[in-house]
Design an enzyme around this catalytic site. Structure first.
Site, PDB file in Angstrom:
ATOM      1  N   ASP A   1       0.817  -1.211   0.000  1.00 48.63           N
ATOM      2  CA  ASP A   1       0.000   0.000   0.000  1.00 48.63           C
ATOM      3  C   ASP A   1       0.855   1.267   0.000  1.00 48.63           C
ATOM      4  O   ASP A   1       0.405   2.319   0.431  1.00 48.63           O
ATOM      5  CB  ASP A   1      -0.938   0.003   1.215  1.00 48.63           C
ATOM      6  CG  ASP A   1      -0.173  -0.073   2.536  1.00 48.63           C
ATOM      7  OD1 ASP A   1       1.056  -0.319   2.503  1.00 48.63           O
ATOM      8  OD2 ASP A   1      -0.794   0.110   3.590  1.00 48.63           O
ATOM      9  N   GLU A   2       2.072   1.176  -0.505  1.00 49.15           N
ATOM     10  CA  GLU A   2       2.955   2.343  -0.521  1.00 49.15           C
ATOM     11  C   GLU A   2       3.852   2.292  -1.744  1.00 49.15           C
ATOM     12  O   GLU A   2       4.371   1.234  -2.091  1.00 49.15           O
ATOM     13  CB  GLU A   2       3.812   2.382   0.751  1.00 49.15           C
ATOM     14  CG  GLU A   2       4.729   3.595   0.830  1.00 49.15           C
ATOM     15  CD  GLU A   2       5.505   3.652   2.136  1.00 49.15           C
ATOM     16  OE1 GLU A   2       6.307   4.577   2.305  1.00 49.15           O
ATOM     17  OE2 GLU A   2       5.308   2.758   2.995  1.00 49.15           O
TER      18      GLU A   2
END
Length: 210
Positions: free
Chosen positions: A18-19
């Site tokens: 998620d990054e």
């Protein structure tokens, strides 16, 4: 989330599920400003996953990373080129990406407490105290970071862990237990569903005020 990122650029460097860093200088949507793209991505993430995301926008990876940490959990921070030096100078040294607790403590002992203090030290002094990392510290103190966004960066490791009722010491017994270990990728996916924060580090020469 990465599927959403790739709607705007193929230059997506995943840091975690998620990054990611995105280079949107030449983006698929022909949007002139990185901050506009960051808003679109944040909106798409929330609409499609019901998760919030924090975005940082600037001219290089270091500044974009620092910007993304400013207004969590659902913010958008832009560091313009003309703001870069002043932003880094006022930043506490322990907030710098790439400077951990041990290094920060050593810097404090040398009288380095802020970006301005770090900028005041010569390259010779920094490499004397911190070795090769001194080159990195010297550059980021001047808001410089020429590392490219690497779209095909190879994952260096992946892992999972579990607890057993008793300690295992026999090698053959450990091998027999491997099938009971959870699948690392599945665990990562489950974790992503439980987290409420994604982080987007957007790098572009086209930066406008947020």
């Amino acid at each position: 989330m990465h599927a959403i990122f790739k709607r705007y650029s193929d230059l997506v460097e995943g840091v975690a599920l998620d990054e990611a860093y995105l280079d949107v200088t030449e983006n698929k949507q022909s949007i002139p400003y990185a901050s506009t793209i960051a808003r679109h991505i944040k909106t798409a993430i929330f609409q499609e996953t019901k998760l919030t995301a924090t975005a940082g926008v600037s001219i290089n990876k270091f500044l974009a990373k620092m910007a993304s940490g400013q207004n969590k959990p659902n913010g958008l921070t832009v560091i313009l080129p003309e703001q870069a030096i002043a932003f880094v100078e006022q930043l506490p040294i322990e907030k710098f990406h790439g400077i951990g607790e041990v290094t920060a403590a050593k810097m404090h002992s040398l009288g380095i407490h802020s970006g301005a203090d770090l900028k005041g030290r010569s390259l010779t002094e920094l490499t004397h105290h911190f070795g090769k990392a001194g080159h990195y510290y010297y550059r980021i103190a001047r808001a410089e970071d020429d590392r490219p966004v690497e779209a095909n960066r190879v994952r260096k490791s992946i892992g999972a862990e579990t607890s057993f009722a008793r300690d295992l010491s026999d090698h053959s017994e450990m091998l027999k237990m491997l099938p009971e270990m959870p699948e690392p990728i599945l665990l990562t996916q489950i974790f992503a569903k439980l987290t409420s924060l994604g982080r987007i580090h957007t790098v572009s020469t086209g930066v406008e005020p947020s």
